[in-house]
Design an enzyme around this catalytic site. Structure first.
Site, PDB file in Angstrom:
ATOM      1  N   HIS A   1     -59.140 -77.970 111.840  1.00 49.85           N
ATOM      2  CA  HIS A   1     -60.573 -78.123 111.628  1.00 49.85           C
ATOM      3  C   HIS A   1     -60.440 -79.994 110.695  1.00 49.85           C
ATOM      4  CE1 HIS A   1     -62.473 -79.373 107.956  1.00 49.85           C
ATOM      5  NE2 HIS A   1     -63.513 -78.174 108.146  1.00 49.85           N
ATOM      6  N   ASN A   2     -59.394 -80.316 110.090  1.00 50.98           N
ATOM      7  CA  ASN A   2     -58.608 -81.344 108.745  1.00 50.98           C
ATOM      8  C   ASN A   2     -58.760 -82.680 110.225  1.00 50.98           C
ATOM      9  OD1 ASN A   2     -59.202 -79.344 106.768  1.00 50.98           O
ATOM     10  ND2 ASN A   2     -57.214 -79.859 106.290  1.00 50.98           N
TER      11      ASN A   2
ATOM     12  N   GLY B   1     -64.102 -78.733 100.141  1.00 51.10           N
ATOM     13  CA  GLY B   1     -63.716 -79.037  98.784  1.00 51.10           C
ATOM     14  C   GLY B   1     -64.227 -78.719  97.255  1.00 51.10           C
TER      15      GLY B   1
ATOM     16  N   ARG C   1     -49.005 -71.411  86.427  1.00 52.54           N
ATOM     17  CA  ARG C   1     -47.786 -71.936  85.621  1.00 52.54           C
ATOM     18  C   ARG C   1     -47.845 -72.621  84.268  1.00 52.54           C
ATOM     19  NH1 ARG C   1     -44.749 -76.652  88.479  1.00 52.54           N
ATOM     20  NH2 ARG C   1     -46.531 -77.593  88.355  1.00 52.54           N
TER      21      ARG C   1
ATOM     22  N   LYS D   1     -56.992 -74.177 110.240  1.00 57.49           N
ATOM     23  CA  LYS D   1     -58.164 -75.348 109.748  1.00 57.49           C
ATOM     24  C   LYS D   1     -57.333 -76.959 109.282  1.00 57.49           C
ATOM     25  CE  LYS D   1     -59.907 -76.112 105.244  1.00 57.49           C
ATOM     26  NZ  LYS D   1     -58.534 -77.407 104.543  1.00 57.49           N
TER      27      LYS D   1
ATOM     28  N   SER E   1     -62.408 -74.405 102.923  1.00 53.99           N
ATOM     29  CA  SER E   1     -62.577 -75.615 103.827  1.00 53.99           C
ATOM     30  C   SER E   1     -63.775 -75.937 103.260  1.00 53.99           C
ATOM     31  CB  SER E   1     -63.102 -75.964 104.936  1.00 53.99           C
ATOM     32  OG  SER E   1     -63.229 -78.234 105.351  1.00 53.99           O
TER      33      SER E   1
ATOM     34  N   GLU F   1     -61.871 -83.615 111.503  1.00 52.02           N
ATOM     35  CA  GLU F   1     -62.512 -84.107 110.164  1.00 52.02           C
ATOM     36  C   GLU F   1     -61.605 -85.754 110.224  1.00 52.02           C
ATOM     37  OE1 GLU F   1     -62.647 -81.599 106.341  1.00 52.02           O
ATOM     38  OE2 GLU F   1     -61.403 -83.394 105.143  1.00 52.02           O
TER      39      GLU F   1
HETATM   40  P1  ATR Z   1     -55.165 -79.592  91.878  1.00 54.63           P
HETATM   41  O1  ATR Z   1     -55.855 -78.604  92.819  1.00 54.63           O
HETATM   42  O2  ATR Z   1     -56.048 -80.308  90.637  1.00 54.63           O
HETATM   43  O3  ATR Z   1     -55.118 -81.014  92.292  1.00 54.63           O
HETATM   44  P2  ATR Z   1     -53.430 -78.770  92.128  1.00 54.63           P
HETATM   45  O4  ATR Z   1     -51.861 -80.136  91.568  1.00 54.63           O
HETATM   46  O5  ATR Z   1     -52.910 -79.179  93.718  1.00 54.63           O
HETATM   47  O6  ATR Z   1     -53.787 -79.102  91.646  1.00 54.63           O
HETATM   48  O7  ATR Z   1     -52.313 -77.645  91.776  1.00 54.63           O
HETATM   49  C1  ATR Z   1     -52.631 -76.865  91.868  1.00 54.63           C
HETATM   50  C2  ATR Z   1     -51.784 -75.967  91.170  1.00 54.63           C
HETATM   51  O8  ATR Z   1     -50.796 -75.447  91.602  1.00 54.63           O
HETATM   52  C3  ATR Z   1     -51.892 -75.874  89.403  1.00 54.63           C
HETATM   53  O9  ATR Z   1     -52.002 -74.814  88.850  1.00 54.63           O
HETATM   54  C4  ATR Z   1     -50.451 -75.907  89.901  1.00 54.63           C
HETATM   55  O10 ATR Z   1     -50.028 -75.351  87.720  1.00 54.63           O
HETATM   56  P3  ATR Z   1     -50.068 -76.199  86.869  1.00 54.63           P
HETATM   57  O11 ATR Z   1     -51.239 -76.616  86.355  1.00 54.63           O
HETATM   58  O12 ATR Z   1     -49.157 -75.605  85.880  1.00 54.63           O
HETATM   59  O13 ATR Z   1     -49.557 -77.923  87.839  1.00 54.63           O
HETATM   60  C5  ATR Z   1     -49.979 -75.083  90.781  1.00 54.63           C
HETATM   61  N1  ATR Z   1     -48.505 -75.412  90.857  1.00 54.63           N
HETATM   62  C6  ATR Z   1     -48.342 -76.841  91.651  1.00 54.63           C
HETATM   63  N2  ATR Z   1     -46.404 -76.951  91.725  1.00 54.63           N
HETATM   64  C7  ATR Z   1     -46.444 -75.784  91.281  1.00 54.63           C
HETATM   65  C8  ATR Z   1     -45.378 -74.432  91.925  1.00 54.63           C
HETATM   66  N3  ATR Z   1     -43.970 -75.848  91.855  1.00 54.63           N
HETATM   67  N4  ATR Z   1     -44.869 -73.390  91.192  1.00 54.63           N
HETATM   68  C9  ATR Z   1     -46.273 -72.868  90.526  1.00 54.63           C
HETATM   69  N5  ATR Z   1     -47.244 -73.453  90.822  1.00 54.63           N
HETATM   70  C10 ATR Z   1     -47.392 -74.824  90.528  1.00 54.63           C
END
Ligand code: ATR
Length: 466
Positions: free
Chosen positions: A185-186, A130, A32, A182, A128, A189
């Protein structure tokens, strides 16, 4: 043309994309926030040649060979729906969307049905392990239309963890089966982590040991029957020193555990199915209580804390206690999977589930080899604890669990998961429980009726009904 696409270059998405590229597949990536795409490709080193930076969803879809497959790695919930809605108009019949996030399996069922109406395949894929697992080999639990798994199977098996030559990835059942497995699984965990934390609490508060003093114990246990990823990393966390304070890192970590929802979902689904995964339930509760720091402090100043350093526990007994509690938690998880499988008509192969948990995932442990074998042989009454190999172990381990729980409770130290595991075990070895009284009470106040044990007649009433 790229072999597969991926949307969402967060921690997990980026790691999974690099894993796919490293296994020799060309992958188109989109995010995004567009700047992250270039940054990701630039940081990929020699793997960059296998990556296609797609700045728009249109460019992503256009760069894929047909039939197309796109992995979504965005946060569960609205972000998944929004990403699907963006992609749907760009895809053709027979294309496949794969949600690799931690979705609520109810959402996966809904999405699978909605996409099927448009001729699109939807796969809910639990991943799973990480970040490190995603990068180098996770355990992958796949659910969705079986025929659509063929489109991604080669890549999924290539990127999954390897256990003695077999990939820790499998198609487990239709629609939400993969995400449900999954989720459970969690849940397991959560229970395992909580029980380990309870033992740490006994050692720290009950015996007055420092984190570093307890680390060797976990290291030793990791060479024995408790051998597992979580025990292994526990030893490392216990050993870690904090650079700022110069003391144990654990001493400066706030005792408030985060949660993203999968533990809670496990409990909710268990209750909906008329089951109870009590060790998991207690672990979820313990995380919630952990976040109530101020209330706990008020409780301590009003009622006083447990007296420290009053316990002297036998290391071998602690090991056995943790083993018994762990087996109960796994068993409760498996029973929940079996119940869901029957309810949703998934025909889950519990042996296979346990097999793909043997490497790559967070709950990987030596026990899983025996668990998969026991599941293949059929669990008596659906209970792992009654499987011959485990029943023998429980006979020696449960007395240790009982002594450890008794000691902990006597000292006033909380052990919600271990004590509820023991309560479950004791309940499940009592052919005549005390629910006769509950039935009597229900009949008394609500004329709900009861079944008689002497003649088997149901809908009977007590004298208060006369
Ligand atoms: P992380 O894995 O680093 O904790 P995350 O917050 O889970 O990150 O977000 C994972 C991905 O989902 C990111 O690439 C995020 O895009 P941005 O870099 O633009 O933030 C994407 N993402 C989060 N919300 C989204 C949405 N509403 N629509 C599309 N992509 C989204």
């Amino acid at each position: 043309m790229a072999d597969i696409g991926l949307v969402g270059l967060g921690t997990m998405g980026a790691a999974l994309a690099l894993n796919i590229a490293e296994r020799g597949y060309d992958i188109a990536v989109h995010n995004r926030t567009v700047e992250k795409i270039g940054q990701f490709v630039d940081s990929a080193g020699e793997l960059a040649s296998r990556l296609t930076a797609a700045e728009t969803p249109e460019a992503l879809v256009a760069s894929l060979s047909a039939p197309r497959s796109v992995i979504l790695m965005v946060p569960a919930g609205a972000a998944v729906d929004a990403t699907i809605d963006q992609l749907i108009p760009l895809l053709d019949k027979g294309d496949t969307l794969v949600d690799a996030g931690n979705a609520d399996f109810n959402d996966t069922r809904r999405r699978e049905a909605a996409l099927a109406e448009r001729g699109l395949n939807f796969i809910g894929m639990g991943v799973s392990g990480g970040e490190d697992g995603a990068r180098h080999g996770p355990s992958i639990m796949v659910g969705g239309p079986e025929k659509s798994y063929a489109a991604i199977r080669e890549i999924v098996e290539a990127i999954a963890a390897d256990y003695q030559g077999s990939p820790c990835a499998a198609w487990l059942g239709p629609d939400g089966a993969g995400h449900f497995v999954k989720t459970v699984h969690n849940g397991i965990e959560y229970a395992d982590m909580q029980m380990i934390a309870e033992v740490y609490g006994l050692l720290r508060d009950g015996e007055g040991k420092t984190p570093a003093e307890t680390a060797p114990l976990f290291e030793r246990w990791n060479e024995g029957k408790l051998r597992s990823y979580l025990i292994e990393i526990t030893a490392e966390v216990l050993r870690a020193q904090d650079k700022t304070s110069g003391g144990p890192l654990l001493d400066v970590i706030r005792d408030s555990a985060g949660q993203k929802g999968t533990g809670r979902w496990t409990v909710i689904e268990a209750l909906k199915l008329g089951q109870s995964a009590s060790a998991i339930e207690s672990a979820v509760a313990a995380r919630s209580w952990s976040s109530m720091g101020e209330a706990r402090a008020a409780g301590e100043s009003r009622f006083g804390a447990a007296e420290k350093g009053t316990l002297s526990l036998d290391d071998g007994e602690l090991e056995q206690a943790l083993l018994a509690a762990r087996i109960i938690a796994y068993g409760q998880g498996l029973a929940l999977l079996q119940s869901a499988s029957e309810h949703f008509d998934w025909s889950l192969d519990l042996g296979r589930v346990a097999e793909i948990w043997r490497a790559g995932c967070i709950i990987r442990s030596d026990l899983l080899d025996d668990i998969s074998q026991a599941a293949r042989e059929g669990l008596p009454h659906g209970l792992l604890t009654l499987a011959p190999a485990f029943a023998d172990r429980m006979e020696t381990a449960v007395p240790a669990l009982r002594r450890v729980v008794l000691e902990g409770l006597r000292a006033g130290l909380p052990m919600p998961a271990m004590s509820s595991a023991l309560a479950w075990f004791d309940t499940m070895r009592q052919s005549r429980g005390s629910a006769d009284l509950i039935q009597g009470q229900r009949d008394f106040f609500g004329r709900h009726g009861f079944e008689r044990t002497d003649n088997g007649l149901s809908d009977q009433h007590g004298p208060w009904a006369d």
